[in-house]
Design an enzyme around this catalytic site. Structure first.
Site, PDB file in Angstrom:
ATOM      1  N   ASP A   1     -68.203   6.980-101.580  1.00 21.63           N
ATOM      2  CA  ASP A   1     -67.855   5.602-101.319  1.00 21.63           C
ATOM      3  C   ASP A   1     -67.115   5.551 -99.989  1.00 21.63           C
ATOM      4  O   ASP A   1     -66.013   6.086 -99.837  1.00 21.63           O
ATOM      5  CB  ASP A   1     -66.982   5.001-102.422  1.00 21.63           C
TER       6      ASP A   1
HETATM    7  C1  BGC Z   1     -67.130  -0.196-101.864  1.00 20.56           C
HETATM    8  C2  BGC Z   1     -68.485   0.154-102.439  1.00 20.56           C
HETATM    9  C3  BGC Z   1     -69.585  -0.269-101.501  1.00 20.56           C
HETATM   10  C4  BGC Z   1     -69.342   0.365-100.158  1.00 20.56           C
HETATM   11  C5  BGC Z   1     -70.415   0.051 -99.140  1.00 20.56           C
HETATM   12  C6  BGC Z   1     -67.001   0.276-100.444  1.00 20.56           C
HETATM   13  O1  BGC Z   1     -65.840  -0.197 -99.851  1.00 20.56           O
HETATM   14  O2  BGC Z   1     -66.122   0.371-102.669  1.00 20.56           O
HETATM   15  O3  BGC Z   1     -68.639  -0.417-103.710  1.00 20.56           O
HETATM   16  O4  BGC Z   1     -70.833   0.089-102.020  1.00 20.56           O
HETATM   17  O5  BGC Z   1     -68.103  -0.087 -99.657  1.00 20.56           O
HETATM   18  O6  BGC Z   1     -70.364  -1.244 -98.704  1.00 20.56           O
END
Ligand code: BGC
Length: 739
Positions: free
Chosen positions: A278
């Site tokens: 993530d």
């Molecule tokens: C979030 C994720 C997301 C990723 C990409 C992160 O900040 O926690 O859920 O998929 O960003 O946008």
């Protein structure tokens, strides 16, 4: 039948195909330099300007130099084609890029937020929502979504509760499967498939105090019983990828947690897809205090089993040296690249890198009337009627005062994480009701937040001129989702004060709520005549709300998350333990509060209808069950009201004594049934020892002999139990591996 074929596809075709070495992938891998391999292990975001996408030169260079395997936050057939050209035509090996994006509840046509959609208790509707999202996203250049989010969430302070399926592990697992099926379809190489990414692995929902990114410290039993099953379900349903979570568990950040990734996900569950971090969670291991620098964090993530680094660029910059220094075996890199390339091949990108960059398809499917109709259908089914003393459905002849900061709003309706959705294309409540010919007089009254009461008097004057007041209130979309924790759960700003002023007019008062989490509605539940929870209903929210307010659709949504009476009750969920001193109002020294009852304001599974359903007590086909047997539990449900409706009939169990203590109730089945007025139906569930299984004292999974209570009930607090005996134990899985 269709479901069976999909499962068969994964078991017979897709899973073994993933397990076998792929000659094309092996040949390609054989040609790659270490640098090219490391390049595949990164995903970077594109950049956007106000009028459309633009790519920062640096990323263009990265793509051209083969330093990127995937790009996110880039879509449209034209833009993705342009970027794909850079990878395919300008790099030495021409390996296509994978385009990912957070397509969470629709792509351009926005469906209800996932928490709301889960309240439909309709797996077909949920699967369809994911399918429509996939059809649109894949026509708009995308191959991959960072969804479903399957984090069990029991803390309404945590803004990301909006993105999941609520508090229940069993229901969340069914929904996880439905969403994976919906996104991926039954052929990953089909033009309209969207690779799923089950996230956030793991236990992100257990962040302390509901504060986002916060520490998680839970027992192994809690991890396995509550948080892991939806991931296992999604993996078994064939989810193509998995995203690690930001949080630590028991001192180990998920992105450096080899137990979670290599031992459990891959080793035990046989997951064959690839694992992405993530965002910058590799780099964040430094701030966690788990890695001394970027180089160490990269080594830890790679050895733990992470395949793709989102945004940290640590694999890109530091992993090569670690391989040369033998801190990371080359085989680890090869395996990661193999998994990524294999997924690109399965997605059909080696056959056609431009599979999803077809403007004609985009024109045909994006926001098509059928997609909007599906969104409206999902929205009306997601609404939960929390209170109604007869003011709803509205009689069309009445003059309605439509009040509140969300009455004419469009942007907030599509909620957080609304992908490429355009708030301007959403239907507001005012538009939805006006389209039905209702006489409306409108006053905003106040903003969602802030202390300005300047609009109160106009709102009150409007209310006085009307027969009934419909107040549309709640949170702003940005108050839930990522980095949107709240310590107070009541209506923000002065909305409650406005409600009180409206109430003082003596006019009947219906509250239409929009919010991404359970709210504390103690005052509202006492003072409003009706409360309809509509979450953030998506592009068609206004029309769907009109469908329900006017009675064209009889609301049948049921809560998947407990509504507390006060923030101080949190965590509160239906499947808690009894304690050694369960509540006894006459005994001070029992488990309770001095200032608030123990029970929630609205329990899990709760929701009213414009009609009334009556249940008989459950009847058992036998008094006992053995390890191989089955027991039928039956109840009759009757519609005793004056309207046709749908009821969500829920089956709960309680294992009365265990080698470890067991929750007071656990959901183990449900059926959503239509019942015409006066109609009754016998609903039956079949239980086997498998339904009674849990992680036992030694962390093996199985059922223990003894007494069980079973309820067939309209929600987690209602109904009367019947008791049966499991005569012998059964072991379904050996003890889970130790970290
Ligand atoms: C979030 C994720 C997301 C990723 C990409 C992160 O900040 O926690 O859920 O998929 O960003 O946008």
């Amino acid at each position: 039948m269709k479901r069976l074929l999909v499962i068969l596809f994964f078991v017979v075709l897709a899973a073994p195909a993933l397990a076998r070495p792929d000659p094309d992938v092996e040949a390609l891998l054989g040609k790659m330099t270490l640098e090219e391999k490391l390049g595949q292990m990164n995903i970077f975001t594109s950049d956007w300007d106000q009028t459309g996408p633009t790519l920062r030169g640096q990323y263009q260079q990265d793509i051209r130099r083969g330093r990127v395997g995937a790009i996110f936050n880039a879509y449209t057939p034209e833009f993705t084609r342009k970027l794909q050209d850079l990878a395919v035509k300008e790099t030495r090996l021409g390996i296509p890029l994978l385009f990912g994006y957070d397509v969470i509840h629709g792509h351009r046509t926005i469906f209800p937020i996932p928490l709301g959609e889960a309240c439909t208790w309709d797996l077909g509707v949920i699967e369809k929502g994911a399918r429509v999202a996939a059809v649109e996203a894949s026509a708009d250049g995308l191959h991959w979504t960072f969804a479903p989010m399957v984090d069990v969430a029991r803390d309404p302070r945590w803004g990301r509760i909006a993105e999941g399926a609520g508090e229940d592990t069993w229901l969340g697992s069914q929904i996880a499967r439905a969403r994976v099926r919906g996104f991926q379809g039954n052929n990953l190489a089909a033009p309209d498939a969207l690779l799923a990414c089950v996230k956030h692995y793991a236990a992100y929902g257990a962040a302390q105090a509901g504060r986002d990114y916060h520490t998680v410290d839970i027992s192994m039993r809690e991890l396995w019983s509550t948080y892991l099953p939806p991931f296992q379900a999604a993996a078994e349903a064939g989810a193509a990828t998995c995203m690690t979570s930001f949080n630590e568990i028991d001192g180990v950040p998920s992105t450096g947690n080899g137990y979670l990734i290599n031992t459990v996900l891959r080793g035990l569950w046989g997951f064959k897809g690839f694992v992405v971090t993530d965002y910058t969670s590799i780099e964040e291991m430094i701030k966690h205090g788990f890695s001394k620098d970027a180089a160490e964090a990269g080594v830890q993530a790679a050895l733990a089993g992470v395949d793709m680094d989102m945004q940290s660029a640590i694999f890109l910059n530091d992993l090569g040296k670690a391989v040369q220094d033998r801190r990371v075996p080359l085989a680890v890199v090869d395996d990661a690249v193999r998994r990524i390339l294999r997924m690109k091949k399965l997605r059909g990108l080696f056959a056609n890198p431009y599979l999803c960059s077809d403007p004609a398809r985009a024109k045909r499917v994006l926001m098509s009337p059928e997609n909007r109709a599906a969104a409206r259908d999902a929205a009306k089914r997601s609404f939960v009627l929390l209170k109604n003393n007869g003011v709803l459905p509205l009689k069309p002849a009445l003059k309605v005062a439509l009040v509140g900061p969300l009455a004419e709003d469009r942007r907030n309706l599509i909620g957080n994480w609304s992908a490429a959705g355009d708030g301007n294309k959403a239907v507001s409540v005012r538009e939805g009701l006006s389209a039905r010919g209702l006489t409306l007089i409108v006053a905003k009254g106040c903003e969602i937040e802030g202390g300005d009461r300047g609009g109160f008097s106009a709102a009150v004057a409007t209310a006085k001129k009307a027969d009934v007041v419909v107040a549309v209130m709640g949170e702003a979309a940005a108050m839930s989702g990522e980095a949107a924790s709240r310590s107070r759960l009541d209506l923000p700003g002065v909305q409650r004060d406005l409600l009180a002023a409206l109430k003082a007019t003596g006019k009947p008062l219906a509250l239409i709520l929009m919010n991404g989490r359970p709210l504390v509605l103690d005052w509202e539940s006492e003072n409003c005549d009706a409360i309809l929870e509509t979450w953030f209903g998506g592009t068609e929210a206004g029309n769907a709300i009109a469908d329900v307010l006017l009675g064209d659709y009889n609301p049948a949504g049921r809560l998947v998350t407990t509504f507390p009476r006060a923030v101080g009750q949190v965590p509160i969920h239906y499947n808690m333990k009894n304690t050694g001193r369960p509540l006894d109002p006459t005994n001070k020294y029992t488990s309770k509060y001095l200032d608030v009852p123990n029970d929630p304001l609205y329990p899990f599974g709760f929701g009213l209808s414009y009609t009334t359903f009556q249940y008989t007590a459950p009847v058992l086909s036998a008094a006992s069950l053995d390890a191989r047997g089955a027991l039928r539990v039956t109840a009759t449900v009757r519609n005793i009201g004056k309207r046709d409706g749908e009821e969500v009939v829920q089956l709960y169990l309680c294992d009365r004594v265990g080698s470890v203590t067991r929750p007071v109730r656990e959901l183990r089945g449900f059926q959503k049934i239509p019942l015409k007025t006066g109609e009754q139906r016998t609903v039956s569930f079949t239980l086997t020892a498998k339904d009674l299984a849990f992680y036992r004292r030694d962390m093996s999974f199985g059922a223990e002999p003894g007494d069980f209570d079973v309820w067939i009930a309209p929600n987690a607090e209602a109904g009367v139990p019947a008791r049966f005996l499991l005569t012998e134990g059964v072991t379904l899985a050996p003890p889970v591996p130790k970290p």
